[in-house]
Design an enzyme around this catalytic site. Structure first.
Site, PDB file in Angstrom:
ATOM      1  N   THR A  28       0.819  -1.215   0.000  1.00  0.00           N
ATOM      2  CA  THR A  28       0.000   0.000   0.000  1.00  0.00           C
ATOM      3  C   THR A  28       0.856   1.271   0.000  1.00  0.00           C
ATOM      4  O   THR A  28       0.354   2.360  -0.264  1.00  0.00           O
ATOM      5  CB  THR A  28      -0.894   0.060   1.259  1.00  0.00           C
ATOM      6  OG1 THR A  28      -0.041   0.022   2.409  1.00  0.00           O
ATOM      7  CG2 THR A  28      -1.866  -1.100   1.304  1.00  0.00           C
ATOM      8  N   CYS A  32       2.857   2.980   9.423  1.00  0.00           N
ATOM      9  CA  CYS A  32       2.007   3.040  10.608  1.00  0.00           C
ATOM     10  C   CYS A  32       2.809   2.940  11.889  1.00  0.00           C
ATOM     11  O   CYS A  32       3.965   2.516  11.891  1.00  0.00           O
ATOM     12  CB  CYS A  32       1.038   1.850  10.613  1.00  0.00           C
ATOM     13  SG  CYS A  32      -0.258   1.954   9.388  1.00  0.00           S
ATOM     14  N   CYS A  36      -1.308   0.732  15.384  1.00  0.00           N
ATOM     15  CA  CYS A  36      -2.365   1.117  14.422  1.00  0.00           C
ATOM     16  C   CYS A  36      -3.508   0.099  14.419  1.00  0.00           C
ATOM     17  O   CYS A  36      -3.284  -1.108  14.349  1.00  0.00           O
ATOM     18  CB  CYS A  36      -1.813   1.242  13.013  1.00  0.00           C
ATOM     19  SG  CYS A  36      -3.087   1.784  11.847  1.00  0.00           S
ATOM     20  N   ARG A  39      -6.176  -3.118   9.623  1.00  0.00           N
ATOM     21  CA  ARG A  39      -5.973  -4.542   9.424  1.00  0.00           C
ATOM     22  C   ARG A  39      -4.486  -4.870   9.333  1.00  0.00           C
ATOM     23  O   ARG A  39      -3.705  -4.150   8.726  1.00  0.00           O
ATOM     24  CB  ARG A  39      -6.667  -4.977   8.128  1.00  0.00           C
ATOM     25  CG  ARG A  39      -7.147  -6.399   8.145  1.00  0.00           C
ATOM     26  CD  ARG A  39      -8.231  -6.580   7.072  1.00  0.00           C
ATOM     27  NE  ARG A  39      -7.674  -6.319   5.732  1.00  0.00           N
ATOM     28  CZ  ARG A  39      -7.107  -7.259   4.978  1.00  0.00           C
ATOM     29  NH1 ARG A  39      -7.041  -8.505   5.410  1.00  0.00           N
ATOM     30  NH2 ARG A  39      -6.619  -6.969   3.806  1.00  0.00           N
ATOM     31  N   ARG A  61       4.006   6.768   2.742  1.00  0.00           N
ATOM     32  CA  ARG A  61       3.172   7.874   3.212  1.00  0.00           C
ATOM     33  C   ARG A  61       2.557   7.524   4.563  1.00  0.00           C
ATOM     34  O   ARG A  61       2.278   6.358   4.842  1.00  0.00           O
ATOM     35  CB  ARG A  61       2.031   8.143   2.221  1.00  0.00           C
ATOM     36  CG  ARG A  61       2.461   8.601   0.844  1.00  0.00           C
ATOM     37  CD  ARG A  61       1.236   8.972  -0.024  1.00  0.00           C
ATOM     38  NE  ARG A  61       0.098   8.074   0.149  1.00  0.00           N
ATOM     39  CZ  ARG A  61      -0.021   6.882  -0.462  1.00  0.00           C
ATOM     40  NH1 ARG A  61       0.937   6.442  -1.266  1.00  0.00           N
ATOM     41  NH2 ARG A  61      -1.088   6.133  -0.265  1.00  0.00           N
ATOM     42  N   CYS A  63      -0.007   6.902   7.504  1.00  0.00           N
ATOM     43  CA  CYS A  63      -1.353   6.347   7.608  1.00  0.00           C
ATOM     44  C   CYS A  63      -2.305   7.411   8.149  1.00  0.00           C
ATOM     45  O   CYS A  63      -1.955   8.189   9.028  1.00  0.00           O
ATOM     46  CB  CYS A  63      -1.311   5.138   8.538  1.00  0.00           C
ATOM     47  SG  CYS A  63      -2.912   4.535   9.057  1.00  0.00           S
ATOM     48  N   CYS A  66      -3.595   6.049  12.147  1.00  0.00           N
ATOM     49  CA  CYS A  66      -2.770   6.174  13.355  1.00  0.00           C
ATOM     50  C   CYS A  66      -1.892   7.427  13.328  1.00  0.00           C
ATOM     51  O   CYS A  66      -1.251   7.752  14.319  1.00  0.00           O
ATOM     52  CB  CYS A  66      -1.926   4.915  13.556  1.00  0.00           C
ATOM     53  SG  CYS A  66      -0.759   4.618  12.223  1.00  0.00           S
TER      54      CYS A  66
HETATM   55 ZN   LIG Z   1      -1.864   3.203  10.633  1.00  0.00          ZN
END
Ligand SMILES: [Zn+2]
Length: 357
Positions: A28, A32, A36, A39, A61, A63, A66
């Site tokens: 993705t 995080c 976080c 999932r 990048r 999240c 979180c």
């Molecule tokens: Zn996160």
């Protein structure tokens, strides 16, 4: 960074690891905090970073859930309470530090302070006080002060309380050395037992290695693999605390009883500690299954993570992983040889049989 420990923190959404590292998900492109709520990614798609900068340099990048790039809301009440405790311990003050006192100081109700403190620091205020006292005591003992002087210096009312409070709580504080033992000095002893050679290694804060094997060479090689970056020294004349620990470990190996008050100084995730502490609750001479342990710590679905925490135990017998067996009653594995596990359990049962009949 120990990635196995880091990954376990991610699996457990361990908020106490939030300041230590971040993880990026390669599929993705998002990074995080360990805690976080989103999932959990597949292990293969995860990269670990020790800072936000490193994660962003690698093209990840932040999240949106979180928000790892924003400072966590500073919790000033907890900080105030914590620094009050720190100050008091270093002042050598013997005044009792109560929750009420901390509540007055920080302007938060005792109930909320207790919860917030635990959430932020990972320990209750009382546990934190004890951990700091234990650390201070160790420092003084290291400087060669006598036990009674050191115990007063550490803020204990009388030296007998040292023995009530000093124990495994020390293990609650993160190990001071880095992974591979960088920054640590380990003294170790090799003793002969009826189960073969026994190595007990310790830093000045507690036991960091207890292993069983066929001979000293095997055990020394394993210690080096476990702590390649530590300085290590084999002793024949142990210092007094180490001698006590070795004696206690030998007694357990010989089925003569077990003690849970030996301080442990190993790096581990909060989840591993939870599992290990639960193992210490298994009575001498009894066994539990992996799912018994998972249920006992309130994570009935984490049987595999429990098994992995058990497999990663580095202090045989002190953390009695030999008392965990398969559901079917078969012995399951043992890092130091299944035959040794079988003998350990047989000795414990025999001793227990003698003392109850
Ligand atoms: Zn996160």
């Amino acid at each position: 960074m120990n990635e196995a420990i880091a990954w376990e923190s991610v699996l457990q959404r361990d908020a106490s690891a939030d300041e230590r590292f971040f993880y990026g998900v390669t599929t993705t492109g998002i990074y995080c905090r360990p805690s976080c709520p989103s999932r959990k990614p597949k292990r293969d798609n995860v990269a670990f970073f020790s800072s936000i900068e490193a994660a962003e340099r690698a093209g990840f990048r932040a999240c949106q859930r979180c928000r790892p790039n924003r400072a966590k809301a500073p919790n000033s009440a907890v900080e105030t309470a914590r620094s009050y405790i720190d100050r008091h311990i270093s002042d050598l003050s013997d005044e009792r530090i109560t929750l009420e006192r901390l509540s007055e100081q920080s302007g938060m109700s005792p109930y909320h302070l207790q919860r917030k403190f635990k959430e932020t620091v990972g320990l209750t205020p009382a546990q934190y006080v004890r951990a700091r006292k234990s650390e201070r005591l160790k420092d003084e003992l290291k400087r060669g002060e006598t036990v009674s002087r050191a115990s007063f210096g550490a803020g204990y009312g009388s030296s007998s309380r040292v023995y009530e409070d000093a124990p495994t709580r020390l293990g609650m504080t993160p190990a001071t050395y880095k992974s591979g033992g960088s920054g640590a000095h380990i003294d170790y002893i090799i003793a002969k037992t009826s189960l073969g050679s026994l190595l007990v290694g310790a830093t000045n804060r507690g036991v960091c290695a207890v292993t069983l094997g066929d001979n000293a060479e095997v055990l020394e090689a394993a210690l080096e693999r476990e702590y390649p970056a530590a300085s290590r020294k084999r002793l024949t004349e142990p210092w007094s605390a180490l001698r006590n620990w070795v004696e206690a470990v030998v007694a357990t190996v010989e089925g003569a009883g077990s003690r849970t008050d030996i301080p442990i100084d190993v790096q581990a995730s909060a989840f591993q500690w939870k599992v290990w502490r639960e193992l210490q609750q298994i009575p001498f001479g009894e066994t539990r299954s992996y799912s018994d342990i998972a249920n006992a710590i309130g994570s009935p679905r984490s049987v595999r993570a429990v098994a992995s925490a058990i497999a990663n135990n580095r202090v045989a017998v002190v953390i009695p992983c030999h008392r965990v067996v398969r559901e079917s009653g078969s012995l399951g594995g043992y890092r130091w040889g299944v035959e040794r596990k079988r003998k350990l359990l047989a000795k414990e049962r025999a001793t227990r049989g003698e003392s109850t009949s």
